[in-house]
Design an enzyme around this catalytic site. Sequence first.
Site, mmCIF file in Angstrom:
data_model
loop_
_atom_site.group_PDB
_atom_site.id
_atom_site.type_symbol
_atom_site.label_atom_id
_atom_site.label_comp_id
_atom_site.label_asym_id
_atom_site.label_seq_id
_atom_site.Cartn_x
_atom_site.Cartn_y
_atom_site.Cartn_z
ATOM 1 N N SER A 93 0.863 -1.178 0.000
ATOM 2 C CA SER A 93 0.000 0.000 0.000
ATOM 3 C C SER A 93 0.902 1.231 0.000
ATOM 4 C CB SER A 93 -0.930 -0.073 1.211
ATOM 5 O OG SER A 93 -1.815 0.982 1.226
ATOM 6 N N GLY A 94 1.390 1.652 1.172
ATOM 7 C CA GLY A 94 2.290 2.812 1.202
ATOM 8 C C GLY A 94 3.766 2.452 1.153
ATOM 9 N N GLY A 95 4.082 1.161 1.275
ATOM 10 C CA GLY A 95 5.486 0.736 1.217
ATOM 11 C C GLY A 95 6.263 0.976 2.507
ATOM 12 N N HIS A 96 5.537 1.109 3.619
ATOM 13 C CA HIS A 96 6.202 1.448 4.883
ATOM 14 C C HIS A 96 6.604 0.262 5.735
ATOM 15 C CE1 HIS A 96 5.912 5.901 5.413
ATOM 16 N NE2 HIS A 96 5.191 5.738 4.321
ATOM 17 N N ASP A 97 6.335 -0.962 5.324
ATOM 18 C CA ASP A 97 6.693 -2.068 6.210
ATOM 19 C C ASP A 97 8.180 -1.952 6.577
ATOM 20 O OD1 ASP A 97 5.560 -5.182 6.876
ATOM 21 O OD2 ASP A 97 7.733 -4.852 6.971
ATOM 22 N N SER B 147 6.208 -5.981 2.472
ATOM 23 C CA SER B 147 5.179 -5.725 1.463
ATOM 24 C C SER B 147 5.736 -5.733 0.036
ATOM 25 C CB SER B 147 4.456 -4.409 1.753
ATOM 26 O OG SER B 147 5.371 -3.338 1.812
ATOM 27 N N CYS C 166 0.455 9.630 17.363
ATOM 28 C CA CYS C 166 -0.318 10.448 18.305
ATOM 29 C C CYS C 166 0.273 11.855 18.328
ATOM 30 C CB CYS C 166 -0.249 9.841 19.694
ATOM 31 S SG CYS C 166 -1.166 10.772 20.895
ATOM 32 N N TYR D 112 5.046 -3.661 18.749
ATOM 33 C CA TYR D 112 3.995 -3.062 17.915
ATOM 34 C C TYR D 112 4.143 -3.568 16.478
ATOM 35 C CZ TYR D 112 1.241 0.690 15.681
ATOM 36 O OH TYR D 112 0.330 1.409 14.945
ATOM 37 N N TYR E 146 5.551 -1.453 13.764
ATOM 38 C CA TYR E 146 6.999 -1.231 13.803
ATOM 39 C C TYR E 146 7.658 -2.601 13.609
ATOM 40 C CZ TYR E 146 5.732 3.334 15.771
ATOM 41 O OH TYR E 146 5.196 4.576 15.982
#
Length: 410
Positions: A117-121, A126, A182, A343, A346
């Site tokens: 999706s955003g490539g943030h893994d 991903s 947050c 998490y 992360y």
Amino acid sequence: MKSPFSPIFPFVFALLLSYHIRVTSADFHATSAPVADLESLIQCLSMHSDNSSISKVIYTQINSSYSSVLNFSIQNLRFSTPNTPKPQVIVTPLDVSQVQAAIKCSKKHGLQIRVRSGGHDFEGLSYVSHVPFVVIDLLNLSEISVDAAEQTAWVQAGATLGQLYYRIAEKSKNLGFPGGLCPTVGESFPELGLTKEDCIEMSWIESAHDLAGFKKGDPLDLLLDRNSRTNGVAEDAATNGFFKSKSDYVKPPIPENAFEGIYDNFYEEDGETAFMLLVPYGGKMSEISESETPYPHRAGNIYQILYTVTWGEDETSQSHIDWIRRLYSHMTPYVSENPREAYINYRDLDIGTNNRGHTSIKQASIWGSKYFKNNFKRLVHVKTMVDPYDFFKNEQSIPPLTSWRKKNGD
Ligand SMILES: *[C@@H]1O[C@H](CO)[C@@H](O)[C@H](O)[C@H]1NC(C)=O
Ligand SMILES: *[C@@H]1O[C@H](CO)[C@@H](O)[C@H](O)[C@H]1NC(C)=O
Ligand SMILES: *[C@@H]1O[C@H](CO)[C@@H](O)[C@H](O)[C@H]1NC(C)=O
Ligand SMILES: CC(=O)N[C@H]1CO[C@H](CO)[C@@H](O)[C@@H]1O
């Protein structure tokens, strides 16, 4: 955030697999699929898609745009080196039928899929696999519709958080969606000498813009740009390109002398571009029960820690990874235990991975209980119902119960 934005329903894709070709782990051990296979894969994609435009969204390694499409959203250069395994095919579906075709045909041809999706893994899961694979990149499925009166939104799975935040802010100054970091700096660290003067009051959308790494005067619509390399608090990671992260949850306060050990680590050369982000918990987070959603880290946590170290050259990868592992080891006595919670967003493969073939629930629960605590068992049951043959698999995907398959005649 003045008023919570809920409920938000993700777009539900009909990913039902309508047939039962058994995908065995042996299928995944071929080192590379021959070109002939790719041709029949492409044929299969055209045959199974309702939409004749599918050929415009298939990129094989010989397409001149293959590498730019692959690189487009890679956030961590650790997974963009010449040695990084590359997908046989990238598909960028424009509608649901193309997603379905990509899944069916990958399965039929013994290819694993990775959905980006955003490539943030953080561990590149991903868009990287160590067995032959197809990337389904959802970048063109990014519709968002916000109904401010109903306080709901429909979001396609390829939309970015920046796009979602921007579309919400267009409709309302008061609504928000806690999808990312947050935005409030916590009052819960008086021992660190934090005062009101250290805090800046801003609207929710301004905080999303600020945390994304943009400057005060920068236009808000930069949030829409899915190609931007700013990475919020991880701006160094975006500049340096390579990073490794880990996470922890803190229950009793960490004593001051533990921080002295932390500073020692940060004075080391490899720690120069590292940071620790302390995200305050409590409040609403403590009111939600641990079993309400898969995310279980609720009451009892005073804050979450994200550790990140960044660097700019592949040659120094190992020493930086060793550095963050030493810091993590130093933190052991001060953070959650049994399990040491982590998490999932992360992503950290150090805490345990699946085998390439069969993985026992017991083995997977080592990392699974860190991410999901008791919800891991429920996720195993869901997985067993929707994907008993474990087609949707990665290094940290939930494994199904194999006893179910035996009982049902496999
Ligand atoms: C194929 O999909 C595209 C994008 O969703 C759409 O614009 C086009 O009209 C579709 N074509 C057909 C034949 O359904
Ligand atoms: C994609 O990334 C790789 C590795 O960083 C690089 O060698 C290649 O030139 C990039 N390709 C494009 C089209 O940007
Ligand atoms: C797919 O998304 C990219 C990035 O947003 C965009 O540049 C491209 O035009 C889109 N392609 C289609 C066919 O919509
Ligand atoms: C997007 C695109 O142009 N894809 C092409 C890549 O190459 C294959 C043939 O190998 C074409 O069928 C695709 O249309």
